[in-house]
Motif scaffolding. Structure first.
Motif, PDB file in Angstrom:
ATOM      1  N   GLY A   1      15.255  14.302  -9.435  1.00 44.80           N
ATOM      2  CA  GLY A   1      15.693  14.969 -10.344  1.00 44.80           C
ATOM      3  C   GLY A   1      15.617  14.525 -11.792  1.00 44.80           C
ATOM      4  O   GLY A   1      15.579  15.361 -12.860  1.00 44.80           O
TER       5      GLY A   1
ATOM      6  N   LYS B   1      20.833   5.236 -11.042  1.00 40.88           N
ATOM      7  CA  LYS B   1      21.112   6.447 -11.534  1.00 40.88           C
ATOM      8  C   LYS B   1      21.507   6.418 -12.981  1.00 40.88           C
ATOM      9  O   LYS B   1      21.234   7.282 -13.676  1.00 40.88           O
TER      10      LYS B   1
ATOM     11  N   CYS C   1      30.914  16.405  -7.585  1.00 39.30           N
ATOM     12  CA  CYS C   1      30.554  16.570  -6.381  1.00 39.30           C
ATOM     13  C   CYS C   1      30.014  18.035  -6.146  1.00 39.30           C
ATOM     14  O   CYS C   1      30.623  19.031  -6.752  1.00 39.30           O
TER      15      CYS C   1
ATOM     16  N   ILE D   1      27.740  17.146   2.867  1.00 41.52           N
ATOM     17  CA  ILE D   1      27.187  16.967   1.427  1.00 41.52           C
ATOM     18  C   ILE D   1      26.084  17.768   1.563  1.00 41.52           C
ATOM     19  O   ILE D   1      25.765  18.921   0.793  1.00 41.52           O
TER      20      ILE D   1
ATOM     21  N   THR E   1       7.373  13.607   1.655  1.00 45.31           N
ATOM     22  CA  THR E   1       7.477  12.037   1.458  1.00 45.31           C
ATOM     23  C   THR E   1       7.072  11.686  -0.240  1.00 45.31           C
ATOM     24  O   THR E   1       5.885  11.488  -0.511  1.00 45.31           O
TER      25      THR E   1
HETATM   26  N1  LIG Z   1      12.094  11.898  -2.041  1.00 39.31           N
HETATM   27  C1  LIG Z   1      11.785  12.440  -1.088  1.00 39.31           C
HETATM   28  O1  LIG Z   1      10.549  12.075  -0.460  1.00 39.31           O
HETATM   29  C2  LIG Z   1      12.199  13.654  -0.528  1.00 39.31           C
HETATM   30  C3  LIG Z   1      11.696  14.184   0.646  1.00 39.31           C
HETATM   31  C4  LIG Z   1      12.070  15.343   1.272  1.00 39.31           C
HETATM   32  C5  LIG Z   1      13.224  15.992   0.593  1.00 39.31           C
HETATM   33  N2  LIG Z   1      14.043  15.432  -0.415  1.00 39.31           N
HETATM   34  C6  LIG Z   1      15.223  15.845  -0.984  1.00 39.31           C
HETATM   35  O2  LIG Z   1      14.985  16.034  -2.324  1.00 39.31           O
HETATM   36  C7  LIG Z   1      16.202  15.866  -2.824  1.00 39.31           C
HETATM   37  C8  LIG Z   1      16.269  14.814  -4.033  1.00 39.31           C
HETATM   38  O3  LIG Z   1      15.777  13.558  -3.355  1.00 39.31           O
HETATM   39  P1  LIG Z   1      15.395  12.153  -4.147  1.00 39.31           P
HETATM   40  O4  LIG Z   1      14.413  11.305  -3.367  1.00 39.31           O
HETATM   41  O5  LIG Z   1      15.465  12.433  -5.482  1.00 39.31           O
HETATM   42  O6  LIG Z   1      17.030  11.534  -3.920  1.00 39.31           O
HETATM   43  P2  LIG Z   1      18.123  10.933  -4.805  1.00 39.31           P
HETATM   44  O7  LIG Z   1      19.232  10.173  -3.822  1.00 39.31           O
HETATM   45  O8  LIG Z   1      17.143   9.760  -5.722  1.00 39.31           O
HETATM   46  O9  LIG Z   1      18.597  12.203  -5.442  1.00 39.31           O
HETATM   47  C9  LIG Z   1      19.729  12.740  -4.965  1.00 39.31           C
HETATM   48  C10 LIG Z   1      20.886  12.830  -6.108  1.00 39.31           C
HETATM   49  O10 LIG Z   1      21.839  13.584  -5.463  1.00 39.31           O
HETATM   50  C11 LIG Z   1      23.082  12.740  -6.071  1.00 39.31           C
HETATM   51  N3  LIG Z   1      24.148  13.294  -5.044  1.00 39.31           N
HETATM   52  C12 LIG Z   1      24.185  12.946  -3.687  1.00 39.31           C
HETATM   53  N4  LIG Z   1      25.245  13.238  -3.420  1.00 39.31           N
HETATM   54  C13 LIG Z   1      25.939  14.135  -4.257  1.00 39.31           C
HETATM   55  C14 LIG Z   1      27.015  14.780  -4.268  1.00 39.31           C
HETATM   56  N5  LIG Z   1      27.874  15.114  -3.296  1.00 39.31           N
HETATM   57  N6  LIG Z   1      27.302  15.709  -5.375  1.00 39.31           N
HETATM   58  C15 LIG Z   1      26.555  15.443  -6.686  1.00 39.31           C
HETATM   59  N7  LIG Z   1      25.379  14.667  -6.557  1.00 39.31           N
HETATM   60  C16 LIG Z   1      25.208  14.064  -5.411  1.00 39.31           C
HETATM   61  C17 LIG Z   1      22.798  11.378  -5.875  1.00 39.31           C
HETATM   62  O11 LIG Z   1      23.659  10.692  -6.557  1.00 39.31           O
HETATM   63  C18 LIG Z   1      21.448  11.304  -6.520  1.00 39.31           C
HETATM   64  O12 LIG Z   1      21.399  11.293  -7.761  1.00 39.31           O
HETATM   65  C19 LIG Z   1      17.357  15.471  -1.794  1.00 39.31           C
HETATM   66  O13 LIG Z   1      18.013  16.866  -1.668  1.00 39.31           O
HETATM   67  C20 LIG Z   1      16.414  15.080  -0.552  1.00 39.31           C
HETATM   68  O14 LIG Z   1      17.155  15.333   0.514  1.00 39.31           O
HETATM   69  C21 LIG Z   1      13.518  14.095  -0.979  1.00 39.31           C
END
Ligand SMILES: NC(=O)c1ccc[n+]([C@@H]2O[C@H](COP(=O)([O-])OP(=O)(O)OC[C@H]3O[C@@H](n4cnc5c(N)ncnc54)[C@H](O)[C@@H]3O)[C@@H](O)[C@H]2O)c1
Length: 319
Positions: free
Chosen positions: A14, A44, A64, A103, A183
């Protein structure tokens, strides 16, 4: 002037996408709950501060994604919604499956429904390579049924996709892209993820734990490539529901990753081995043909270069 709602906008992916949207002049509203899971909220908050310092048109709202009233209020008038918020991580999902389902599935249903009610024309949601499990022939193609998840996390991501697909039936003109990230790594990566975890340990001379015999394969994808794919999906995905793999299309073994990371860090890794945890798949390997054809997606960051960006980040941000 485009106004994009980015849920999860102060997380790892993000942060990078929000930065890119601001850089091109878009107005961005971030909705994030700044939760302490799966890693400390301080990271964050640091991402939020760094985004605010860029001086673009940014508003950050704490809340949320299952809060339907708040999501609806923020969605109204948006030209696009990017739904990245969610609970990431395969292993912790076994400890708290109900929270993951709530979630990731309820949150996605809430965001998609709000986007439809507000007549937002473009919606992109974050999915995952984990939806393919162990039974999908590799390289994985989006047409695969993906109905044998190995973890509650994978199930929640596939569930989220299917809820989005079903809701798209009542809004045929909505462009709704589900991006299956493979990943993702780069600066600000979630600290519990292998590359950043390993880089910190190698630089500190601490041992790293490699699961299995080192032959497990992952399609590591640099976050700069992911950002290009996400922006292309926001701008170009067609009407209707469409899933896209965003990966490098060039998987490597964990042993090769450790060797490349040692070389980027300029220090040999001390390696210990442990059993493969429940839920980890044997290999991920993206067929990126659809994303290439329909979104113009073409990963451009070579692994060695990408790993150096992580090593540089870790050196500049010791914990
Ligand atoms: N990083 C990876 O390799 C990867 C791979 C596949 C999928 N994803 C998906 O991509 C998205 C982002 O991943 P990321 O690695 O940046 O993870 P991250 O945990 O850094 O980012 C997720 C963000 O969502 C926020 N969040 C969590 N629950 C929440 C809620 N209930 N309401 C509002 N905000 C909420 C968290 O505070 C966080 O800032 C996620 O959906 C994850 O499942 C990531």
């Amino acid at each position: 002037m485009p106004r994009t709602l980015v849920t999860g906008g102060v997380g790892f992916i993000g942060y990078h996408v929000t930065r890119a949207l601001l850089a091109r002049g878009d107005e961005v509203v971030v909705l994030d709950d700044f939760s302490d899971a799966p890693y400390p909220r301080a990271l964050k908050e640091a991402n939020a501060r760094d985004l605010a310092a860029l001086g673009g048109r940014l508003e950050v709202v704490t809340g949320c994604v299952t809060d339907a009233a708040k999501v609806a209020a923020l969605t109204a008038g948006a030209s696009a919604v990017l739904h990245l918020a969610g609970l990431a991580g395969v292993r912790p999902s076994f400890a708290d499956p109900v929270h993951y389902a709530r979630i990731n599935v309820d949150g996605t249903a809430t965001v998609v429904e709000a986007a439809i009610q507000a007549k937002v024309p473009r919606l992109v949601i974050a999915s995952s390579s984990s939806v393919y499990g162990n039974s999908t022939p590799l390289p994985a193609r989006e047409e695969a049924p993906a109905i044998e998840p190995e973890s509650p996390y994978a199930a929640s991501k596939r569930g989220a996709e299917l809820v989005a697909l079903s809701l798209s039936r009542k809004a045929p003109s909505l462009a709704l892209a589900a991006l299956r990230f493979f990943t993702v790594y780069g600066p600000r990566q979630r600290p519990e993820m292998a590359i950043t975890l390993f880089a910190r340990a190698i630089l500190a001379g601490r041992p790293i734990t490699v699961f299995g015999d080192g032959s497990m394969k992952r399609d590591f994808t640099h976050v700069d490539d992911i950002v290009r794919g996400v922006l292309a999906a926001i701008d170009r995905a067609p009407a209707g529901f469409r899933a896209y793999n965003l990966g490098s299309g060039a998987p490597i073994t964990l042993d090769r990753l450790v060797a490349a990371l040692s070389s980027a860090a300029g220090r040999e890794a001390i390696t210990t081995r442990a059993a493969v945890p429940l839920g980890d798949v044997d290999a991920t390997f993206a067929d990126i043909g659809r994303a290439e054809r329909e979104l113009g997606f073409r990963p451009a960051v070579p692994l060695e270069e990408g790993l150096r960006t992580v090593v540089d980040w870790v050196k500049a941000h010791p914990t």
